[in-house]
Design an enzyme around this catalytic site. Structure first.
Site, PDB file in Angstrom:
ATOM      1  N   ARG A 298       0.821  -1.212   0.000  1.00 16.65           N
ATOM      2  CA  ARG A 298       0.000   0.000   0.000  1.00 16.65           C
ATOM      3  C   ARG A 298       0.852   1.258   0.000  1.00 16.65           C
ATOM      4  NH1 ARG A 298      -5.076  -1.740   4.036  1.00 16.65           N
ATOM      5  NH2 ARG A 298      -6.200  -2.884   2.389  1.00 16.65           N
ATOM      6  N   TYR A 439      -6.161  -0.990  -6.820  1.00 16.18           N
ATOM      7  CA  TYR A 439      -5.542  -2.197  -6.271  1.00 16.18           C
ATOM      8  C   TYR A 439      -4.849  -1.933  -4.937  1.00 16.18           C
ATOM      9  CZ  TYR A 439      -1.209  -1.086  -9.078  1.00 16.18           C
ATOM     10  OH  TYR A 439      -0.118  -0.530  -9.682  1.00 16.18           O
ATOM     11  N   GLU A 440      -4.608  -3.037  -4.230  1.00 11.86           N
ATOM     12  CA  GLU A 440      -4.133  -3.015  -2.839  1.00 11.86           C
ATOM     13  C   GLU A 440      -5.116  -2.284  -1.924  1.00 11.86           C
ATOM     14  OE1 GLU A 440      -1.977  -5.055  -2.204  1.00 11.86           O
ATOM     15  OE2 GLU A 440      -1.249  -5.337  -4.241  1.00 11.86           O
ATOM     16  N   GLY A 441      -6.373  -2.348  -2.247  1.00 12.42           N
ATOM     17  CA  GLY A 441      -7.417  -1.723  -1.445  1.00 12.42           C
ATOM     18  C   GLY A 441      -7.849  -0.410  -2.052  1.00 12.42           C
TER      19      GLY A 441
END
Length: 594
Positions: A298, A439-441
């Site tokens: 992140r 992506y990655e949240g």
């Protein structure tokens, strides 16, 4: 289409602002002297500009291709560039020297990562995922697993992936169905399908180490029953060399809006009897371990946002200084001028520039805190630094990537109609940036993490500590007679404080109202935190100007850029606070017709 030029002058300024001189005195960082750091950054700028940047265009145009034999072919030049990247030690720059790494501070590595990402975002994703896998193995793997995998991954000889998402699960990892069946020899047979696996298949390296979430027989439902497994593409032989091909295959590549040279794979495990894997760490703690990789990723995705925004700004600025069109407003008979002379183009460029510099400074300060949290001799300082890092990660990821989309879009706008034409390259940055806040949240996930885990959980203590530091900077600005910065920053800090108070007061009684304003709060917090860092930078620039130190033009530009940010970005904070504190009623009203 311009080539990437690393913004070394601003990076050095961000390092100073983040306290590099203090960081390099921490235990284990003594070899990272200012001269060494400067030489490393200079070489990284050369490598990324000369080797990686020229491949950005061909990577976007050609992309990664999946053949009928299941192999993924990379665009011309990528294999050679990856070998050069690994051979020159860039892959292990931040890794433990015990495993062959250079052991550089996070603060320095962040600048190198930004250069790699800015030069070629698609290429950068391969080492990014490997770095996360290295960190997870270093913290959770057995001694035997570390001995087998880490040195080879740190050197770049082998790469790594993280396999979380499944077609039916999406971001809900509690719905993961992949299974791992124990075998008499202590290994497992892994079965399942994973989607959106970045660099899940390629031939840049001799092996790919997949870290895979799966359930063992009888495991509890939900996230408490998920374990983490090491599933290599080739099973290492007795000497640690790639041996038998494992039962893991890339069955398709996604056709994406951007980052075309990064193969985004659908991976099938166990179609021919089961992929051989080994448990990493303890059973049923896979989510905990995966978050080690995820938090590192992140932060790195936040750097991606900064990097692609920087590249979009560089090209827009170059175009605006070269493109001549129209006369200058208020000047009669002056002929056509470069469009950088037009007020609205200047506004767009300064909005791009000020936000990039704010995002870079905030990321640098967060990286320095990561170093203190890991290495500082005082436990209380390590605890404070870790709390700050955890609070800032959603901002670095969420705010920076949302900013990247705005900045890349402004880059297209500066080009006018030519920005919409692929040949100029401006559109690629917009297409590439679009994934960063997904992506990655997604931004919504980052915002929920911010309000729930980072603000409500400690009653707002960490957030209020940051706001107190902001008010100290406001006082310093007043003392330096920089009221054009102190007043907007003070008002923005007050808007943020009201919003934090709202979250703490309503989290238990009306959680839906808090979550309705979570993304506005993240964007508010990011704006104020970025303004805080630009204000600190303006104070530093003013002190250096008064002392007759440094590049006077650069330092004066720092103060002007901070003023622009205060007038054009911090001025938006009151409206965002209103959304946080008063915007839930209509959002949650079922009469809205959704």
């Amino acid at each position: 289409m311009s080539e990437y030029v690393a913004p070394l002058q601003d990076m050095r300024f961000a390092l100073e602002l983040a306290g590099l001189n203090e960081v390099v005195t921490l235990p284990g960082y003594e070899d990272a002297s200012p001269d060494v750091v400067d030489a490393v950054l200079e070489e990284a700028a050369r490598f990324t500009g000369e080797v990686l940047s020229p491949l950005n265009r061909v990577g976007d145009r050609v992309g990664a291709k999946l053949g009928d034999d299941g192999r993924v072919a990379m665009p011309d030049g990528f294999a050679e560039a990856y070998r050069a990247y690994a051979d020159n030690g860039w892959n292990g720059m931040g890794c433990d020297p015990a495993h062959g790494g250079a052991g550089m501070p996070h603060l320095v590595v962040a600048q190198i990562q930004e250069m790699v990402m800015g030069a070629n975002m698609a290429f950068s994703l391969c080492p990014l995922l490997t770095a996360g896998a290295i960190e997870a193995l270093a913290l959770c793997g057995s001694d035997e697993q570390k001995a087998l995998y880490l040195e080879r991954m740190v050197s770049g000889e082998w790469t790594g992936t993280m396999n979380l998402t499944e077609p039916q699960a999406g971001s809900d990892l509690a719905a993961v169905r992949s299974r791992a069946e124990p075998q008499p020899d202590g290994s497992y047979r892994v079965f399942g399908q994973k989607i959106f696996i970045t660099f899940g298949e390629h031939e840049l390296a001799s092996n790919i180490v997949h870290l895979v979430l799966a359930r063992t027989p009888g495991a509890p439902d939900g996230v408490k029953g998920i374990s983490l497994f090491i599933v290599p593409k080739f099973i290492p032989d007795a000497d640690g060399n790639p041996g038998t091909r494992n039962d893991v295959r890339c069955v398709s590549l996604e056709h994406k809006l951007g980052i075309h040279a990064s193969p985004t794979c659908v991976m099938a495990f166990g179609d021919e009897g089961g992929a051989t894997g080994w448990l990493c760490g303890e059973e049923n703690r896979g989510i905990e371990y995966m978050f080690i990789m995820m938090n590192a990723a992140r932060y790195a995705v936040g750097l991606q946002g900064i990097a692609v925004a920087e590249r979009a700004f560089q090209q827009a600025r170059e175009y605006a200084n070269e493109r001549r069109q129209g006369g200058e407003a208020g000047v009669k008979g002056g002929g056509s001028v470069a469009i950088v002379r037009h007020p609205d183009v200047r506004r767009m460029l300064l909005r791009m520039k000020s936000q990039v510099e704010a995002m870079r400074a905030l990321a640098a300060v967060t990286a320095a805190a990561r170093d203190r949290a890991a290495r500082h001799a005082d436990e209380a300082e390590r605890t404070r630094a870790q709390a700050f890092v955890e609070l800032m990660i959603p901002l670095v990821k969420g705010w920076s990537t949302e900013g990247a989309n705005e900045i890349a879009s402004l880059g297209v706008q500066v080009h006018g109609g030519m920005g919409y034409v692929e040949e100029t390259g401006a559109a690629q940055y917009l297409r590439d940036a679009r994934i960063t806040n997904i992506y990655e949240g997604t931004t919504g996930i980052q915002a929920n993490d911010l309000v729930g885990r980072k603000i409500a959980r400690d009653g707002g203590a960490a957030a209020r500590a940051v706001i107190a530091d902001m008010r100290d900077v406001v006082a310093a600005l007043d003392a330096a007679r920089l009221q054009a910065l102190s007043v907007p920053l003070g008002e923005a800090a007050s808007a943020l404080e009201r919003s934090v108070d709202f979250v703490v007061a309503h989290w238990r009684s009306d959680v839906r109202a808090v979550l309705a304003g979570a993304v506005p709060l993240l964007m508010l917090f990011g704006r104020v935190a970025g303004g805080w860092q630009l204000a600190r930078g303006a104070l530093l620039a003013q002190r250096r100007l008064a002392a007759g130190e440094g590049d006077a033009d650069f330092l004066r530009a720092k103060i002007v850029t901070a003023r622009f940010y205060a007038d054009h970005v911090l001025s938006e904070c009151g409206g965002l606070a209103h959304m946080v504190c008063s915007g839930a009623a209509a959002t949650l009203d079922d009469a809205a017709g959704l």
